[in-house]
Each structure stands twice: as structure tokens, then as C-alpha cells.
Design a protein around this motif. Structure first.
Motif, PDB file in Angstrom:
ATOM      1  N   SER A  22      -2.863  -3.137 -59.607  1.00 41.33           N
ATOM      2  CA  SER A  22      -3.866  -2.074 -59.661  1.00 41.33           C
ATOM      3  C   SER A  22      -5.168  -2.525 -59.004  1.00 41.33           C
ATOM      4  N   PHE A  23      -5.574  -3.738 -59.291  1.00 42.49           N
ATOM      5  CA  PHE A  23      -6.800  -4.276 -58.698  1.00 42.49           C
ATOM      6  C   PHE A  23      -6.682  -4.363 -57.175  1.00 42.49           C
ATOM      7  N   LEU A  24      -5.573  -4.897 -56.697  1.00 45.91           N
ATOM      8  CA  LEU A  24      -5.380  -5.027 -55.251  1.00 45.91           C
ATOM      9  C   LEU A  24      -5.323  -3.661 -54.566  1.00 45.91           C
ATOM     10  N   LEU A  25      -4.665  -2.700 -55.200  1.00 50.13           N
ATOM     11  CA  LEU A  25      -4.618  -1.354 -54.648  1.00 50.13           C
ATOM     12  C   LEU A  25      -6.013  -0.741 -54.612  1.00 50.13           C
ATOM     13  N   SER A  26      -6.783  -0.983 -55.649  1.00 47.43           N
ATOM     14  CA  SER A  26      -8.147  -0.476 -55.707  1.00 47.43           C
ATOM     15  C   SER A  26      -8.995  -1.041 -54.564  1.00 47.43           C
ATOM     16  N   VAL A  27      -8.902  -2.334 -54.359  1.00 50.76           N
ATOM     17  CA  VAL A  27      -9.665  -2.976 -53.279  1.00 50.76           C
ATOM     18  C   VAL A  27      -9.211  -2.454 -51.919  1.00 50.76           C
ATOM     19  N   ALA A  28      -7.899  -2.296 -51.745  1.00 48.89           N
ATOM     20  CA  ALA A  28      -7.381  -1.789 -50.474  1.00 48.89           C
ATOM     21  C   ALA A  28      -7.885  -0.371 -50.221  1.00 48.89           C
ATOM     22  N   LEU A  29      -7.854   0.467 -51.236  1.00 44.97           N
ATOM     23  CA  LEU A  29      -8.355   1.833 -51.074  1.00 44.97           C
ATOM     24  C   LEU A  29      -9.839   1.846 -50.742  1.00 44.97           C
ATOM     25  N   TRP A  30     -10.599   1.014 -51.431  1.00 47.25           N
ATOM     26  CA  TRP A  30     -12.050   0.961 -51.214  1.00 47.25           C
ATOM     27  C   TRP A  30     -12.376   0.604 -49.765  1.00 47.25           C
ATOM     28  N   PHE A  31     -11.713  -0.442 -49.258  1.00 42.48           N
ATOM     29  CA  PHE A  31     -12.045  -0.928 -47.926  1.00 42.48           C
ATOM     30  C   PHE A  31     -11.398  -0.128 -46.800  1.00 42.48           C
ATOM     31  N   LEU A  39     -12.192   3.628 -56.771  1.00 37.27           N
ATOM     32  CA  LEU A  39     -12.848   3.533 -58.079  1.00 37.27           C
ATOM     33  C   LEU A  39     -11.924   4.016 -59.190  1.00 37.27           C
ATOM     34  N   TYR A  40     -11.226   5.118 -58.919  1.00 32.52           N
ATOM     35  CA  TYR A  40     -10.316   5.674 -59.926  1.00 32.52           C
ATOM     36  C   TYR A  40      -9.218   4.680 -60.281  1.00 32.52           C
ATOM     37  N   VAL A  41      -8.603   4.105 -59.270  1.00 34.79           N
ATOM     38  CA  VAL A  41      -7.540   3.129 -59.511  1.00 34.79           C
ATOM     39  C   VAL A  41      -8.121   1.865 -60.150  1.00 34.79           C
ATOM     40  N   GLY A  42      -9.346   1.512 -59.797  1.00 35.54           N
ATOM     41  CA  GLY A  42      -9.985   0.318 -60.343  1.00 35.54           C
ATOM     42  C   GLY A  42     -10.213   0.389 -61.843  1.00 35.54           C
ATOM     43  N   ILE A  43     -10.436   1.597 -62.357  1.00 35.27           N
ATOM     44  CA  ILE A  43     -10.644   1.694 -63.807  1.00 35.27           C
ATOM     45  C   ILE A  43      -9.338   1.603 -64.585  1.00 35.27           C
ATOM     46  N   TRP A  44      -8.210   1.546 -63.877  1.00 31.14           N
ATOM     47  CA  TRP A  44      -6.936   1.329 -64.562  1.00 31.14           C
ATOM     48  C   TRP A  44      -6.821  -0.105 -65.060  1.00 31.14           C
ATOM     49  N   VAL A  45      -7.453  -1.046 -64.381  1.00 37.35           N
ATOM     50  CA  VAL A  45      -7.286  -2.469 -64.711  1.00 37.35           C
ATOM     51  C   VAL A  45      -7.634  -2.772 -66.171  1.00 37.35           C
ATOM     52  N   PRO A  46      -8.834  -2.442 -66.654  1.00 35.45           N
ATOM     53  CA  PRO A  46      -9.114  -2.730 -68.068  1.00 35.45           C
ATOM     54  C   PRO A  46      -8.246  -1.907 -69.015  1.00 35.45           C
ATOM     55  N   SER A  47      -7.840  -0.716 -68.579  1.00 34.15           N
ATOM     56  CA  SER A  47      -6.967   0.102 -69.418  1.00 34.15           C
ATOM     57  C   SER A  47      -5.597  -0.541 -69.580  1.00 34.15           C
ATOM     58  N   ILE A  48      -5.060  -1.070 -68.506  1.00 34.60           N
ATOM     59  CA  ILE A  48      -3.763  -1.748 -68.561  1.00 34.60           C
ATOM     60  C   ILE A  48      -3.861  -2.991 -69.434  1.00 34.60           C
ATOM     61  N   SER A  53      -2.767  -5.662 -74.640  1.00 38.87           N
ATOM     62  CA  SER A  53      -3.245  -6.377 -75.827  1.00 38.87           C
ATOM     63  C   SER A  53      -2.851  -5.648 -77.111  1.00 38.87           C
ATOM     64  N   LEU A  54      -3.015  -4.342 -77.118  1.00 34.14           N
ATOM     65  CA  LEU A  54      -2.653  -3.569 -78.297  1.00 34.14           C
ATOM     66  C   LEU A  54      -1.155  -3.616 -78.583  1.00 34.14           C
ATOM     67  N   ILE A  55      -0.354  -3.455 -77.543  1.00 29.83           N
ATOM     68  CA  ILE A  55       1.093  -3.451 -77.722  1.00 29.83           C
ATOM     69  C   ILE A  55       1.586  -4.820 -78.161  1.00 29.83           C
ATOM     70  N   LEU A  56       1.091  -5.873 -77.528  1.00 31.40           N
ATOM     71  CA  LEU A  56       1.565  -7.223 -77.866  1.00 31.40           C
ATOM     72  C   LEU A  56       1.050  -7.670 -79.231  1.00 31.40           C
TER      73      LEU A  56
END
Length: 62
Positions: A22-31, A39-48, A53-56
Motif C-alpha cells: 500500500s505504501f509503495l503504491l501510494s508513493v508511485a501514485l503520488w509521483f 493520499l487515499y491509498v496512503g491512509i490505508w497503511v495505518p488502517s492495515i 494488531s486488533l486481529i492478532l
């Protein structure tokens, strides 16, 4: 009921891989000029990471 440490490590790896992709896709989209989509894809990172953390944490005895 105890979950094997090997399965937990695999699950952690999957969540980290998803966050990393997700982070790499976000950076690729940005550049490539799609800043809003990046930005939209970038906010997935903390959500994932939070979902992982919750599931584990729910799989622990204690």
C-alpha cells in the motif's frame, strides 16, 4: 486454544506486506501525478497495521 507461533508470524508478515505494498503504491501514485489517489491509498497503511494488531491480539490467550 493456542495458535502456533509460526502461524502468527505468517499473519504478521502478511499484514506487513499488505501495508508495504500500500505504501509503495501510494508513493508511485503520488509521483506519477495522481496526488489525491496517492493520499487515499496512503491512509490505508495505518488502517492495515491497526487491523492486523486488533486481529492478532484477539488470538492470544491471556
Amino acid at each position: 486454544m493456542s495458535i502456533e507461533p509460526n502461524r502468527i508470524n505468517k499473519a504478521k508478515g502478511l499484514f506487513l506486506a499488505a501495508a508495504g505494498i500500500s505504501f509503495l503504491l501510494s508513493v508511485a501514485l503520488w509521483f506519477t501525478g495522481s496526488k489525491e489517489q496517492g493520499l487515499y491509498v496512503g491512509i490505508w497503511v495505518p488502517s492495515i497495521c491497526s487491523a492486523g494488531s486488533l486481529i492478532l491480539a484477539g488470538g492470544r490467550d491471556g
